[in-house]
Scaffold this motif. Structure first.
Motif, PDB file in Angstrom:
ATOM      1  N   ILE A 184      46.920  47.210  52.658  1.00  0.00           N
ATOM      2  CA  ILE A 184      45.611  46.083  52.248  1.00  0.00           C
ATOM      3  C   ILE A 184      45.249  45.774  53.824  1.00  0.00           C
ATOM      4  O   ILE A 184      44.318  44.274  54.193  1.00  0.00           O
ATOM      5  CB  ILE A 184      47.203  44.971  52.138  1.00  0.00           C
ATOM      6  CG1 ILE A 184      48.291  44.715  53.394  1.00  0.00           C
ATOM      7  CG2 ILE A 184      47.317  43.809  51.047  1.00  0.00           C
ATOM      8  CD1 ILE A 184      49.071  43.619  53.547  1.00  0.00           C
ATOM      9  N   THR A 185      45.016  46.566  54.173  1.00  0.00           N
ATOM     10  CA  THR A 185      44.487  46.825  55.562  1.00  0.00           C
ATOM     11  C   THR A 185      43.240  47.015  55.596  1.00  0.00           C
ATOM     12  O   THR A 185      42.426  47.662  54.834  1.00  0.00           O
ATOM     13  CB  THR A 185      45.002  47.897  57.092  1.00  0.00           C
ATOM     14  OG1 THR A 185      44.788  48.845  55.716  1.00  0.00           O
ATOM     15  CG2 THR A 185      46.643  47.074  56.805  1.00  0.00           C
ATOM     16  N   ASN A 186      41.677  46.416  56.618  1.00  0.00           N
ATOM     17  CA  ASN A 186      40.240  46.729  56.396  1.00  0.00           C
ATOM     18  C   ASN A 186      40.415  48.033  56.748  1.00  0.00           C
ATOM     19  O   ASN A 186      40.389  48.389  57.409  1.00  0.00           O
ATOM     20  CB  ASN A 186      40.215  45.338  57.081  1.00  0.00           C
ATOM     21  CG  ASN A 186      38.547  45.187  57.273  1.00  0.00           C
ATOM     22  OD1 ASN A 186      37.670  46.531  58.433  1.00  0.00           O
ATOM     23  ND2 ASN A 186      37.920  44.403  56.705  1.00  0.00           N
ATOM     24  N   ILE A 187      38.979  48.536  55.873  1.00  0.00           N
ATOM     25  CA  ILE A 187      38.470  49.897  56.536  1.00  0.00           C
ATOM     26  C   ILE A 187      38.027  49.907  57.506  1.00  0.00           C
ATOM     27  O   ILE A 187      38.010  50.926  58.305  1.00  0.00           O
ATOM     28  CB  ILE A 187      37.504  50.141  55.133  1.00  0.00           C
ATOM     29  CG1 ILE A 187      37.346  51.808  55.437  1.00  0.00           C
ATOM     30  CG2 ILE A 187      36.133  49.763  55.018  1.00  0.00           C
ATOM     31  CD1 ILE A 187      38.229  52.733  54.887  1.00  0.00           C
ATOM     32  N   ILE A 238      42.769  38.624  49.735  1.00  0.00           N
ATOM     33  CA  ILE A 238      43.074  40.145  51.066  1.00  0.00           C
ATOM     34  C   ILE A 238      42.145  40.597  50.360  1.00  0.00           C
ATOM     35  O   ILE A 238      40.711  41.230  51.362  1.00  0.00           O
ATOM     36  CB  ILE A 238      43.722  41.053  50.401  1.00  0.00           C
ATOM     37  CG1 ILE A 238      45.683  40.428  50.379  1.00  0.00           C
ATOM     38  CG2 ILE A 238      43.480  42.269  50.966  1.00  0.00           C
ATOM     39  CD1 ILE A 238      46.690  41.460  50.415  1.00  0.00           C
ATOM     40  N   TRP A 290      38.448  38.487  53.184  1.00  0.00           N
ATOM     41  CA  TRP A 290      38.411  39.101  53.648  1.00  0.00           C
ATOM     42  C   TRP A 290      38.151  40.294  54.813  1.00  0.00           C
ATOM     43  O   TRP A 290      37.519  40.567  55.453  1.00  0.00           O
ATOM     44  CB  TRP A 290      40.466  38.358  54.241  1.00  0.00           C
ATOM     45  CG  TRP A 290      40.897  38.904  55.988  1.00  0.00           C
ATOM     46  CD1 TRP A 290      41.046  40.068  56.215  1.00  0.00           C
ATOM     47  CD2 TRP A 290      41.114  37.922  56.730  1.00  0.00           C
ATOM     48  NE1 TRP A 290      41.493  39.763  57.883  1.00  0.00           N
ATOM     49  CE2 TRP A 290      40.711  38.694  58.319  1.00  0.00           C
ATOM     50  CE3 TRP A 290      40.725  36.471  57.105  1.00  0.00           C
ATOM     51  CZ2 TRP A 290      41.543  38.358  58.801  1.00  0.00           C
ATOM     52  CZ3 TRP A 290      40.106  35.605  57.666  1.00  0.00           C
ATOM     53  CH2 TRP A 290      40.864  36.301  59.638  1.00  0.00           C
ATOM     54  N   ASN A 291      38.723  41.093  53.624  1.00  0.00           N
ATOM     55  CA  ASN A 291      38.577  42.576  54.026  1.00  0.00           C
ATOM     56  C   ASN A 291      36.834  43.093  53.446  1.00  0.00           C
ATOM     57  O   ASN A 291      36.641  43.740  53.803  1.00  0.00           O
ATOM     58  CB  ASN A 291      39.118  43.432  52.902  1.00  0.00           C
ATOM     59  CG  ASN A 291      40.783  43.537  54.113  1.00  0.00           C
ATOM     60  OD1 ASN A 291      40.369  43.509  55.198  1.00  0.00           O
ATOM     61  ND2 ASN A 291      42.232  44.140  53.443  1.00  0.00           N
ATOM     62  N   LEU A 311      45.334  38.343  46.455  1.00  0.00           N
ATOM     63  CA  LEU A 311      44.752  39.373  45.843  1.00  0.00           C
ATOM     64  C   LEU A 311      43.724  38.820  46.465  1.00  0.00           C
ATOM     65  O   LEU A 311      42.611  39.929  47.133  1.00  0.00           O
ATOM     66  CB  LEU A 311      44.512  39.939  44.686  1.00  0.00           C
ATOM     67  CG  LEU A 311      46.157  40.837  44.628  1.00  0.00           C
ATOM     68  CD1 LEU A 311      46.199  41.204  43.169  1.00  0.00           C
ATOM     69  CD2 LEU A 311      46.832  41.441  45.409  1.00  0.00           C
TER      70      LEU A 311
END
Lengths: 272, 299
Positions: B121-124, A201, A204-205, A198
């Motif tokens: 879990i994807t990036n915005i 993630i 990374w984001n 978590l």
């Protein structure tokens, strides 16, 4: 029995249709990232490109600074892992020690969970500015280093560790830090697995805070770079799709490897 | 003094263990809330940032101006729109999918767990790029699909009402996974024996769902509703990266309004006042939820 089987087939059908719909953006993204520029204006649109090319991915690194963005993102990931250990240490102290003010500190930490990001965003920027940390990696990383939710989860798990285990280690003369790293960390490995994924993630984001704090392109993260790309190369769909795929695919691969831990993590964290 | 020293020696380790977390959270969460409250009563802006002597107290005028600001009022309306459509949609779909996924244990069900969770879990920004292309008026997939059914092409992100719905669809797609996992975890925690007992009594599938599953999901539902509600009240990243609040502020949310005033226009005082209005709404919504929540079911 026949009714039961019919029911099951219906459920599976529903599940598959819904699943395919959920996948559409991913399929569209991957397919498009291999399209040459002239294939974007074709009607009907192609799902699988007729003339696949790697040019879009190459251009991310040649025309743009995606390598730098990747490095910055990985640095943030690394720091956030350090933050995870700070969460774990705090969770451990709250789970296994008695000390004056323990409950007060714990409630203080839990209370921070309720504060919306929008309220703290501006003052945190002012504080970072006052500390002369705008446009530095420290300014990007520090405010999000620890989090109440992580501390809470670690505390929950660590409170189940038998106290005898710790007493035995202490009698053997192990120091507290050594007990933490050599005894506690291995015992709660599953929690570290879940929290680690978590954390990865999330780091990374990470987008908004780096966007606010970094004005210098050398400090951009992948997502900030991608948003820049969206603004400046708005018509170059291929480049945009390759950039998006470059951000999303690694996360999905990591997730598929570890998904069992995440889902079980939720089950054991007692959210029932 | 001696007492203090001995106390410190006795409890040195737990204090050292919690110190980094407590210090960081105090500096970046607790102190900011005090600062936010203070500057919400001032005219702090970029000049105030350069030189603190330029900051003046303005009493309640930031708060009064907010409620005269048509953009802020519009953002409240839009946020309410997002909440009333988004929350029920996400909670119902997450529960439905969790029930479907819990129906079987074969590899098929396990793989689809991953499929439904993936968007979460994807990036915005990546999502905005991909969906922006799907919504594209000329080359987008959605308009092409509409054309199969002879439907006219839509301006997904340019029409004021449709733009709000387009953002909701995207956020819905992204939010299902996490909530579904929470429901799934709860479903797996329900003892099998309850269903077996009900089957002996001749209960059918629907009745089992109505009288066992749904009541026993009480806490999970409560948790999901609260977090989803708070999430939608703070709806922010999707309008920021997809539409920047446009067209004509039609997708402007309260959180985006605060961000714009703070970081685009540098009206720190005004934005801080807006953030407190948002905070109060979140607290009220949460309290209302706790009131509505019935007695927790134990099992």
């Amino acid at each position: 029995m026949a009714v039961k089987r019919l029911e099951k087939s219906f459920m599976v059908l529903l599940l598959v249709i819904g699943g395919v719909l959920m996948m559409v953006p991913f399929i569209w993204m991957i397919g498009s990232s291999f399209k040459p520029e002239n294939e974007f204006t074709i009607i009907p649109p192609t799902i699988i490109p007729h003339h696949p090319t790697f040019d879009n991915y190459r251009n991310l690194f040649i025309k743009l600074e995606f390598l730098t963005y990747l490095e910055n993102t990985l640095v943030i990931v690394l720091f956030s892992f350090a933050g995870m250990f700070l969460n774990a240490m705090a969770g451990y102290a709250f789970a296994k020690f008695d000390f004056p003010g323990k409950n007060k500190f714990y409630y203080l930490i839990l209370a921070t969970m309720m504060i919306p990001g929008q309220v703290t965003m501006i003052p945190t920027y002012l504080i970072i500015n006052k500390l002369n940390l705008v446009n530095t990696m420290a300014g990007i990383v520090l405010p999000g280093l620890v989090g109440a939710f992580g501390i809470f989860l670690f505390r929950q798990f660590m409170s189940t560790i038998p106290i005898d285990l710790l007493e035995a280690a202490r009698l053997d003369g192990a120091g507290e830090l050594r007990i933490f790293f050599q005894l506690i960390v291995p015992v709660v490995k599953p929690v570290f697995a879940v929290q680690g994924i978590l954390t990865f993630i999330g780091a990374w984001n990470s987008f908004l805070w780096p966007l606010i704090i970094a004005n210098d392109e050398r400090l951009y993260t992948l997502s900030v770079g991608l948003s820049l790309l969206k603004g400046q190369y708005g018509t170059e769909f291929g480049l945009q799709m390759a950039g998006a795929a470059f951000m999303v695919v690694p996360i999905i691969i990591i997730f598929i490897f570890f998904q069992k831990h995440i889902i079980e993590g939720y089950t054991i964290s007692g959210i029932k | 003094m001696k007492h203090l020293a001995s106390q410190w020696n006795k409890h040195k380790y737990p204090y050292l263990f919690i110190a980094p977390a407590v210090v960081l959270l105090t500096v970046f969460s607790i102190i900011p809330i005090v600062i936010a409250l203070v500057i919400s009563f001032t005219n702090m802006d970029l000049m105030g940032l350069a030189d603190y002597s330029n900051i003046k107290g303005v009493g309640l005028s930031n708060y009064i101006n907010l409620f005269k600001d048509p953009v802020f009022l519009k953002s409240i309306y839009n946020t309410a729109f997002y909440v009333f459509i988004g929350v029920p949609l996400v909670v119902a779909a997450a529960l439905g999918i969790a029930l479907l996924l819990n129906y079987g244990t074969s590899w098929l069900f396990k793989s689809f767990r991953v499929v439904y969770y993936m968007p979460s879990i994807t990036n915005i920004v990546a999502v905005a790029v991909v969906w922006g292309y799907l919504y594209n008026g000329t080359y987008g997939l959605f308009n092409y699909i509409l054309s199969w059914f002879g439907l006219p092409a839509q301006q997904w992100l340019q029409d004021p009402t449709l733009a709000k719905l387009s953002l909701i669809l995207l956020a819905f797609w992204k939010a299902i996974g996490l909530n579904m996992i929470i429901f799934l975890a709860a479903l797996q925690g329900i003892p099998r024996s309850y269903y077996e007992a009900a089957e002996i009594d001749g209960a059918t599938g629907w009745r089992k769902l109505r009288y066992i599953t749904i009541p026993l999901l009480g806490f999970a539902t409560f948790f999901v509703v609260i977090t989803t509600l708070i999430g939608w009240i703070q709806f922010f990243e999707e309008p920021l990266v997809m539409t920047k609040g446009g067209p004509l502020n039609a997708t402007m949310s309260m959180a985006l309004f605060i961000y714009n005033n703070g970081f685009q226009l540098s009206n720190f005082g005004y934005a801080a006042a807006g953030s407190f209005v948002l905070f109060i709404i979140i607290i009220l919504a949460t309290l209302a939820q706790f009131k509505i929540q019935k007695q927790e079911v134990e099992y």
